[in-house]
Motif scaffolding. Sequence first.
Motif, short mmCIF file in Angstrom:
data_model
loop_
_atom_site.label_atom_id
_atom_site.label_comp_id
_atom_site.label_asym_id
_atom_site.label_seq_id
_atom_site.Cartn_x
_atom_site.Cartn_y
_atom_site.Cartn_z
N UNK A 35 0.60 -1.21 -0.60
CA UNK A 35 0.02 -0.08 -0.02
C UNK A 35 0.51 1.30 0.10
N UNK A 36 2.12 1.70 0.46
CA UNK A 36 2.83 2.85 0.48
C UNK A 36 3.74 2.38 -0.34
N UNK A 37 3.79 1.28 -0.97
CA UNK A 37 4.51 1.48 -2.78
C UNK A 37 3.77 2.10 -3.48
N UNK A 38 2.52 1.29 -3.38
CA UNK A 38 1.59 2.06 -4.55
C UNK A 38 1.79 3.40 -4.81
N UNK A 39 0.95 3.85 -3.42
CA UNK A 39 1.12 5.37 -2.97
C UNK A 39 2.21 6.25 -3.42
N UNK A 40 3.05 6.26 -2.86
CA UNK A 40 4.10 6.39 -3.78
C UNK A 40 4.56 6.77 -5.07
N UNK A 41 4.58 5.32 -5.35
CA UNK A 41 4.78 5.63 -7.26
C UNK A 41 4.02 5.71 -7.86
N UNK A 42 2.31 5.41 -7.68
CA UNK A 42 1.14 6.15 -7.74
C UNK A 42 1.29 8.34 -7.91
N UNK A 43 1.75 8.65 -6.74
CA UNK A 43 2.03 10.08 -6.19
C UNK A 43 2.76 11.06 -7.66
N UNK A 44 4.24 9.95 -7.63
CA UNK A 44 4.96 10.54 -7.70
C UNK A 44 4.96 10.33 -10.54
N UNK A 45 4.09 9.89 -10.73
CA UNK A 45 3.47 9.18 -11.71
C UNK A 45 1.94 10.74 -11.63
N UNK A 46 1.95 10.37 -10.94
CA UNK A 46 1.10 11.54 -11.46
C UNK A 46 1.21 13.10 -10.78
N UNK A 93 13.01 10.26 -10.33
CA UNK A 93 13.78 9.62 -9.88
C UNK A 93 12.99 7.77 -8.16
N UNK A 94 11.84 8.32 -8.51
CA UNK A 94 11.16 7.95 -7.43
C UNK A 94 11.48 6.39 -7.64
N UNK A 95 10.22 6.03 -8.51
CA UNK A 95 10.38 4.62 -8.60
C UNK A 95 11.70 3.71 -8.79
N UNK A 96 12.40 4.35 -9.48
CA UNK A 96 13.92 3.63 -9.42
C UNK A 96 14.52 3.19 -7.88
N UNK A 97 13.85 4.94 -7.22
CA UNK A 97 14.93 4.69 -5.63
C UNK A 97 14.06 3.34 -5.22
N UNK A 98 12.32 3.18 -5.63
CA UNK A 98 11.30 2.52 -4.84
C UNK A 98 12.00 0.89 -5.07
#
Length: 325
Positions: free
Chosen positions: A62-73, A223-228
């Motif tokens: 849930x944390x991963x998906x929210x962070x990556x979704x926010x970066x994409x948005x 760079x968020x998704x790569x960092x994740x």
Amino acid sequence: MVMTLCGCATVASGTQVIMLWVALRRSGFRLRWRLGTAGLRSPGAMAAWVLGGVIAGQLGYVVVSNVCSAAGKALNSQGIDGASLNTLSTAYLIYLVPHAVIAVSMATAAFSRVSHLAAEGRLTAVGDVVNHVVTRAYGLILAAATVLIVISPGLSELLWGSDQIGTIASALAIGLVGFSQMYICNRVALALGDGRSVFVTNAVVAILTALGAAAASLFPPSSVVLAVAVATAASNLLGWALAVRLLRRRFRLSGVELTLPHAVVRQRWVLLAVAAIGCAAGIVVAIWTSDSGGTLALVIRPVALSLIAGAPFVVYALVARVRLR
């Protein structure tokens, strides 16, 4: 589309149940329905621990998906075509292919044998089987991770016109060995009736992944998704170390010392070293062909990356042959 995919998955699961039922009937198996909870205490407790690990993993996701979704948005609002949750999900599917083909197959094949040996109290024999599976899987998974790291960006650009998915898959592949080895160790723990260790391992990995994703949210959106992905890989490597430690402690409590064949494992460092050189060469090839379009990029890059990815196998085969003589 989503309903069609989900419906097909449900139909496929139902078809598997029917096929299994037919095979069991033909083999002479007969299911006798009984009411009550007799005999379910031990399996029920183990299933509860496993379920707890699954829940922990989902909370981490849930944390991963929210962070990556926010970066994409954020990237989309800036008009930038960057990595998002969809990128991570696609890369994760690529990343899981060697794990499913190699680690899951080997662990599943050995599970019944390990369970029988454990039920008979032959833990020394269980240790021999575990050493064999872990060693073989280690070499194959490391080789697969090498290939993914080297060729994923180029392959991604050929398939999707961008190296974003491949770059994320390469980052995830850093932890592929840890992810697969952790899976095997957890399967062995389940065969020994130790669900608690599985829960602890999965919970720790989920917490580390969630913390890494939270830290990645502080990075620029591009760079968020790569960092994740890097945080996920690191979490899997740490989870592997924890799973091995817990498994060894479980054997030690039973008076058996579980020792991995270190001499064989050390040979893999040769493959890893050559893989690092291959990765560097792959980056050079990717940069060299990035400015040249058309036939040159479409022909030279796949051929060069394939040769670079195959180099570690040749060197490792030669070194292993010399050492085993």
